[in-house]
Motif scaffolding. Structure first.
Motif, PDB file in Angstrom:
ATOM      1  N   SER A  19      -9.084 -14.146  -0.521  1.00 51.91           N
ATOM      2  CA  SER A  19      -8.381 -12.956  -1.000  1.00 51.91           C
ATOM      3  C   SER A  19      -9.015 -11.704  -0.421  1.00 51.91           C
ATOM      4  O   SER A  19     -10.253 -11.591  -0.371  1.00 51.91           O
ATOM      5  N   ARG A  20      -8.174 -10.778   0.014  1.00 54.21           N
ATOM      6  CA  ARG A  20      -8.684  -9.484   0.460  1.00 54.21           C
ATOM      7  C   ARG A  20      -9.193  -8.678  -0.719  1.00 54.21           C
ATOM      8  O   ARG A  20     -10.231  -8.023  -0.633  1.00 54.21           O
ATOM      9  N   GLU A  21      -8.467  -8.709  -1.839  1.00 56.49           N
ATOM     10  CA  GLU A  21      -8.792  -7.874  -3.003  1.00 56.49           C
ATOM     11  C   GLU A  21      -9.859  -8.555  -3.844  1.00 56.49           C
ATOM     12  O   GLU A  21      -9.646  -8.906  -5.012  1.00 56.49           O
ATOM     13  N   ASP A  22     -11.032  -8.723  -3.258  1.00 58.51           N
ATOM     14  CA  ASP A  22     -12.117  -9.423  -3.930  1.00 58.51           C
ATOM     15  C   ASP A  22     -13.426  -8.753  -3.536  1.00 58.51           C
ATOM     16  O   ASP A  22     -13.663  -8.486  -2.357  1.00 58.51           O
ATOM     17  N   ILE A  53     -13.195  -2.879  -7.761  1.00 54.49           N
ATOM     18  CA  ILE A  53     -13.965  -3.473  -6.665  1.00 54.49           C
ATOM     19  C   ILE A  53     -15.115  -2.548  -6.279  1.00 54.49           C
ATOM     20  O   ILE A  53     -16.233  -3.009  -5.998  1.00 54.49           O
ATOM     21  N   PHE A 100      -8.979   3.168  -2.791  1.00 59.04           N
ATOM     22  CA  PHE A 100      -9.727   1.915  -2.812  1.00 59.04           C
ATOM     23  C   PHE A 100      -9.830   1.444  -4.263  1.00 59.04           C
ATOM     24  O   PHE A 100     -10.124   2.243  -5.163  1.00 59.04           O
ATOM     25  N   PRO A 101      -9.576   0.164  -4.547  1.00 57.63           N
ATOM     26  CA  PRO A 101      -9.558  -0.297  -5.946  1.00 57.63           C
ATOM     27  C   PRO A 101     -10.859   0.019  -6.681  1.00 57.63           C
ATOM     28  O   PRO A 101     -11.952  -0.381  -6.233  1.00 57.63           O
ATOM     29  N   THR A 121     -15.466 -10.470  -0.794  1.00 55.46           N
ATOM     30  CA  THR A 121     -14.935 -10.268   0.561  1.00 55.46           C
ATOM     31  C   THR A 121     -15.458  -8.968   1.145  1.00 55.46           C
ATOM     32  O   THR A 121     -15.990  -8.933   2.272  1.00 55.46           O
ATOM     33  N   ASN A 140      -7.413  -8.140   8.210  1.00 57.96           N
ATOM     34  CA  ASN A 140      -6.163  -7.956   7.460  1.00 57.96           C
ATOM     35  C   ASN A 140      -5.037  -8.768   8.079  1.00 57.96           C
ATOM     36  O   ASN A 140      -4.178  -9.311   7.387  1.00 57.96           O
ATOM     37  N   ALA A 172      -3.766  -0.502   4.453  1.00 51.20           N
ATOM     38  CA  ALA A 172      -4.705  -0.999   3.452  1.00 51.20           C
ATOM     39  C   ALA A 172      -5.903  -0.062   3.318  1.00 51.20           C
ATOM     40  O   ALA A 172      -6.430   0.434   4.324  1.00 51.20           O
ATOM     41  N   TYR A 197       0.821  -1.206   0.000  1.00 48.97           N
ATOM     42  CA  TYR A 197       0.000   0.000   0.000  1.00 48.97           C
ATOM     43  C   TYR A 197       0.857   1.259   0.000  1.00 48.97           C
ATOM     44  O   TYR A 197       2.027   1.247   0.392  1.00 48.97           O
TER      45      TYR A 197
END
Length: 536
Positions: free
Chosen positions: A287-290, A486, A482-483, A293, A451, A465, A10
């Motif tokens: 996965s966190r980046e989902d 997502i 933030f992505p 989630t 996390n 994060a 990050y």
């Protein structure tokens, strides 16, 4: 935890801090260093926490003060202890009395929302039970900064200016004059890098230290608070202060994937984080980046927060039991409500029955998770003349609905936002963690805990994060980093996603993890503020 301590994906690119003899993590470098200095003088983690907390009332007055509340989780000699140092409403206040004055809701500023401050009692009580050093020595760094001054740091300066600009418009009557005398003595907030001092604050801290807080509750300082309240028809009286004692409480916790996550029991909102984790432990996250989630995290938090706001108040006056709210049966009921689309939350039916955060650890394995606040920045806007005591406005959280669980009553503690967190595994302490920031706090606790446990992030990466915050209904704020893909996927699931371009209210956290085999401490600090880890 098999974390990659060298990797932080990050943007802050801070690295985890390691040490062995002691560590203090908080939002102000001067306060962190004050706590470390106390450790080096022979103090333990509790002494360091008190020194840091007192120092933060001086070097971060935008978030806390002598007139606020405090909570602590203390790991001492292999056992976890809880301290609730939140104060009740004045005995003379009531819904009926306020309505007779023409009030339909509890205001943010002035005397009506002022509750008994608990922070000074927390310092004295912790020192008496666990401290190695006298309180006079522990509070000395804070007194020195108040007396001789310190240069204002960048994030502090930003929030101070914002508060002063707002108060100039909102606080125009005579009782608020002392706030401006103390915190904007030349008609404006101090600039970044400018030296600010408060001799009244120093004198009050010295008297608290010398009397072990007796003066604040039953002596000269109590008389000053009482006189100021009477002058402006406030509710709080010396008797309210004299009758107050902080409470030692049994921490509450839930098992989560082989760890135990601990919080202070109600009236604090820490139970909300535990309820959400209880729901989420029924899923497997790879996965966190989902998007799935984040969707499940938001839905679990939304359900838990809705219950918390409905049921949580002073523990002995709750109409639903803590055990019921944290039961696996109730978690399963709430989990069944989570589908593919964002839901509109409603309270369930469980079985009946501005804040600063700091973490400290010493070389003997003792650790403290400590939080204190005046609420909403500077609190009520009232400063007791000549003392530097900014009084909190915690009573604003009471409900004026006589049928609400958290209804206003005289001598009652309200639903409380500030919460310290702690993590254990088996009979070993992992360490203290926390994320300050109003109603963001349980949401930050959930995200930091996951996390760490689910996604194996090191302390610094767990804090850095990108965060989200559920606001109300289906509205969710996300940080600018933030992505985007997502965020779009969450929007397709029915969440009303808003990007907080101004930085937003995403909290400020600290973490210290302890390796029981080596004694090594690993600390992370908040990149969203002037955070610092002081280590030895």
């Amino acid at each position: 935890m098999n974390q990659d301590y060298l990797h932080n994906p990050y943007p802050s690119q801070r690295m985890t801090t390691f040490a062995k003899k002691g560590m203090v993590a908080t939002s102000q470098p001067l306060a962190a260093q004050a706590g470390l200095d106390i450790l080096k003088k022979g103090g333990n983690a509790v002494d360091a926490a008190i020194a840091t907390a007192a120092c933060l009332t001086v070097v971060e007055p935008t978030s806390n003060g002598i007139g606020g509340d405090a909570f602590a989780l203390v790991w001492m000699k292999g056992k976890l202890h809880g301290l609730n140092a939140s104060g009740p409403s004045p005995k003379s206040i009531s819904i009926e009395g306020l309505k007779e004055k023409g009030m339909e809701e509890i205001p943010k500023f002035g005397w009506t929302p002022v509750t008994v401050p608990g922070a000074p009692s927390a310092w004295a009580t912790l020192s008496e039970r666990f401290g190695n050093l006298p309180l006079t020595e522990v509070l000395a760094p804070a007194i020195e900064y108040a007396e001789n001054g310190y240069p204002v740091s960048p994030t502090l300066g930003k929030f101070w200016k914002s508060a002063a600009d707002h108060f100039k418009k909102a606080l125009t009557t005579d009782e608020f004059k002392h706030w401006f005398d103390t915190f904007a003595p030349e008609g404006k907030a101090p600039e970044i890098g400018e030296v600010w001092r408060s001799e009244g604050h120093a004198a009050t801290l010295r008297e608290i230290a010398e009397t072990k807080a007796e003066s604040f509750y039953r002596g000269k300082i109590a008389d000053q608070i009482d006189a100021f309240s009477r002058k402006y028809d406030g509710f709080i009286r010396k008797e309210d202060l004299a009758d107050y004692e902080p409470e030692w409480v049994d921490p509450i916790g839930v098992d989560y994937r082989g760890y135990k996550v601990w919080e202070i029991p109600p009236n604090g909102q820490g139970i909300i984080a535990l309820m959400a984790l209880n729901i989420l432990k029924g899923y497997e996250f790879t996965s966190r980046e989902d998007a799935d989630t984040f969707h499940k995290q938001i839905e679990a938090m939304k359900l838990s927060f809705t219950d918390g706001l409905h049921y949580v108040t002073e523990g002995r006056k709750m109409e639903r039991s803590v055990q019921g709210l944290l039961s696996d049966t109730y978690a399963e009921e709430r989990r069944k409500l989570i589908g593919e689309q964002a839901l509109q939350p409603e309270p369930g039916e469980p079985p009946k029955g501005g804040t600063v955060y700091l973490a400290t650890a010493d070389g003997e394995g003792n650790m403290v998770s400590f939080i204190q606040s005046n609420y909403m920045g500077f609190g009520s806007g009232l400063v007791v003349p000549g003392t530097g005591i900014a009084l909190q406005n915690r009573g604003h959280n009471f409900s004026m609905d006589p049928d609400h669980d958290n209804r206003l009553e005289g001598g009652k503690k309200t639903f409380h936002t500030i919460i310290p967190g702690f993590l254990t595994k088996g009979d070993q302490a992992v360490g203290p963690f926390g994320v300050m920031g109003g109603f963001m706090q349980p949401q930050g606790h959930l995200q930091v805990a996951m996390n760490t446990i689910d996604f194996h992030l090191n302390p610094q990466a767990a804090l850095d994060a990108p965060r989200w915050q559920w606001m109300e209904d289906k509205k969710v704020l996300v940080e600018p980093n933030f992505p985007n893909h997502i965020a779009q996927a969450l929007a397709r699931k029915g969440h009303h996603i808003q990007v907080a371009l101004d930085g937003g209210p995403f909290g400020r956290g600290q973490i210290i993890w302890h390796d029981p085999e080596t004694g090594v401490l690993a600390g992370g600090t908040e990149s969203r503020t002037d955070g610092s880890v002081a280590a030895w």
